[in-house]
Design an enzyme around this catalytic site. Structure first.
Site, short mmCIF file in Angstrom:
data_model
loop_
_atom_site.label_atom_id
_atom_site.label_comp_id
_atom_site.label_asym_id
_atom_site.label_seq_id
_atom_site.Cartn_x
_atom_site.Cartn_y
_atom_site.Cartn_z
N ILE A 1 0.84 -1.21 0.00
CA ILE A 1 0.00 0.00 0.00
C ILE A 1 0.88 1.26 0.00
O ILE A 1 0.58 2.25 -0.66
CB ILE A 1 -0.97 -0.02 1.21
N GLU B 1 9.12 -19.92 19.31
CA GLU B 1 8.13 -20.65 20.14
C GLU B 1 7.38 -21.71 19.32
O GLU B 1 6.20 -21.98 19.54
CB GLU B 1 7.20 -19.68 20.86
N SER C 1 5.79 -22.54 12.24
CA SER C 1 4.45 -22.87 11.75
C SER C 1 4.33 -24.37 11.48
O SER C 1 3.27 -24.96 11.67
CB SER C 1 4.15 -22.07 10.47
#
Ligand code: CAA
Length: 393
Positions: free
Chosen positions: A349, A375, A378
């Site tokens: 944008i 942590e 994915s």
């Protein structure tokens, strides 16, 4: 700065923030906009750990937000905590992870697994924000496979002697208390692990490489080294063999923190891009009047609100006291991928201005990437989901 993120204030399903949660949001938002946002670019540019932000969090009682009053905390719920992490991260993702690692990865396991003595010695000063925490699980040779730890702990009298190297430690050289997993008997694999609280300044405790990172550049990330470090048995969380469960249950809570950080990054990028789109003129009108741009805002906010619902769902599951591994993994997986997609769109944008450091869009995009990695990547979240959904764990 126009801030949003209020799409879920009230929903037809009956979801509504309590007055207390709204008050927390307003208080943290004001603090973050006034104090953290103005120095976020400088913290990033200079790779500077913003210690003063931790002190401000402490002064606002945020370090003890979810901990009981008897241990110096405020005793609020995890939705309030998620809101706090989101608001902080919206302004400064470095401060978001500093806070989340302190609360979710260090204070929370002491509350869950600690003895009364450990709670008084370690949790209370962390809840009051007098001491900073860090969590040491990963090693140079094992990030995702936490059970394959090489760091050793040998019992000698009333101490464990710890030897090993821990990698990627958030709050690295800045912390005071470190929760460290170590192996007592490699033949036992994950069942031989223990979790110890080790204080900075302990004999044989030094630091290795300070990482030069793509994003969250003010966060102190380094190697932590233990060479014949004596640690009192009284500093062990749980018992011998509990280390893996301490780490995994801690990461369940930590993943809610990172999902909330991802939300803050995504919403923060959205807010900045929205403001820019109201000012930037192209083809004779501000670009927020162009349908191509409007579609992006609509899609992004739909995903961000969905991620927020999943994150609050995980918080409610945690507050109910049952195991919430699946809810936390879902929230972290989705929110981190939304953060990445949204921040890329926000750069788009801004066009060329999104690619230079004069505007914050590129920083949000760099900061977003780590939420898909730390942590539990994915891929690990998908593995955890497969285990909990298909194998009924
Ligand atoms: N809570 C409690 N117990 C749990 C648990 C949980 N969430 N998850 C697993 N366990 C228990 C299991 O019940 C099982 O118990 P038993 O031995 O009694 O049967 C035991 O732990 C072993 O479980 P698994 O067989 O599922 O373990 P695994 O080795 O196959 O897989 C894994 C585990 C999901 C891959 C895990 O290793 C994992 O999550 N890895 C990713 C680690 C990670 O997130 N690292 C990030 C580092 S921390 C970080 O980034 C910090 C920072 O500073 C920001």
């Amino acid at each position: 700065m126009v801030t949003t993120g209020t799409g879920l204030k009230e929903s037809p399903m009956g979801f509504k923030l309590t007055q207390e949660q709204e008050d927390i949001r307003d208080m943290v938002r004001e603090l973050a906009e006034k104090e953290f946002a103005p120095r976020a670019a400088e913290v990033d540019r200079n790779h500077r750990f913003p210690r003063e932000n931790f002190e401000l969090l402490a002064a606002s009682d945020l370090c003890g937000l979810i901990f009981p009053e008897e241990y110096g905390g405020v005793g609020l719920d995890h939705v309030s905590y998620s809101i706090a992490v989101e608001e902080i991260s919206k302004a400064c993702a470095t401060t978001g992870v500093m806070y989340s690692a302190h609360v979710s990865l260090t204070g929370a396991p002491v509350l869950q697994w600690g003895t009364e003595d450990q709670k008084q010695r370690f949790l209370a000063p962390m809840a009051r924000g007098e001491k900073l925490g860090a969590f040491c699980l990963s090693e140079p040779g094992n990030g995702s496979d936490s059970a394959a730890a090489h760091c050793r702990a040998e019992l000698k009298g009333d101490h464990f002697i710890v030897n090993g190297v821990k990698n990627w430690i958030t709050n690295g050289i800045e912390a005071d208390f470190y929760i460290v997993t170590a192996q007592t008997d490699p033949a036992l694999k994950h069942r031989g692990l223990i979790a110890l609280i080790i204080e900075k300044g302990s004999e044989g405790f030094t630091f290795g490489k300070l990482e030069d990172k793509l994003g969250i550049r003010g966060s102190s990330t380094c190697q932590v080294i233990y060479e014949d470090t004596p640690v009192p048995v009284a500093n062990m969380l749980g018992k011998v063999g509990d280390g893996f469960k301490v780490a995994m249950s801690t990461l369940d809570g930590g993943r809610i923190g990172i999902a909330s950080q991802a939300l803050g990054i995504a919403q923060g990028a959205w807010d900045h891009a929205h403001k820019y789109s109201q000012e930037r003129v192209a083809f004779g009108k501000t670009i927020n009047q162009l349908q191509a741009i409007q579609f992006m805002f609509g899609e992004m906010q739909t995903e961000i609100d969905t991620a927020r619902l999943l994150t609050y769902n995980a918080c409610v599951a945690q507050d109910r006291g049952n195991r919430f591994t699946r809810e936390a993994a879902m929230a972290k997986l989705y929110a981190s991928e939304v953060a990445m997609r949204s921040t890329v769109k926000c750069v788009q944008i801004y066009g060329g201005y999104g690619y230079v450091t004069d505007y914050p869009a590129e920083r949000y995009m760099r900061d977003a990437k780590i939420t898909e990695i730390y942590e539990g990547t994915s891929e690990i979240q998908r593995l955890v989901l497969a285990n909990t959904l298909l194998k009924g764990q």
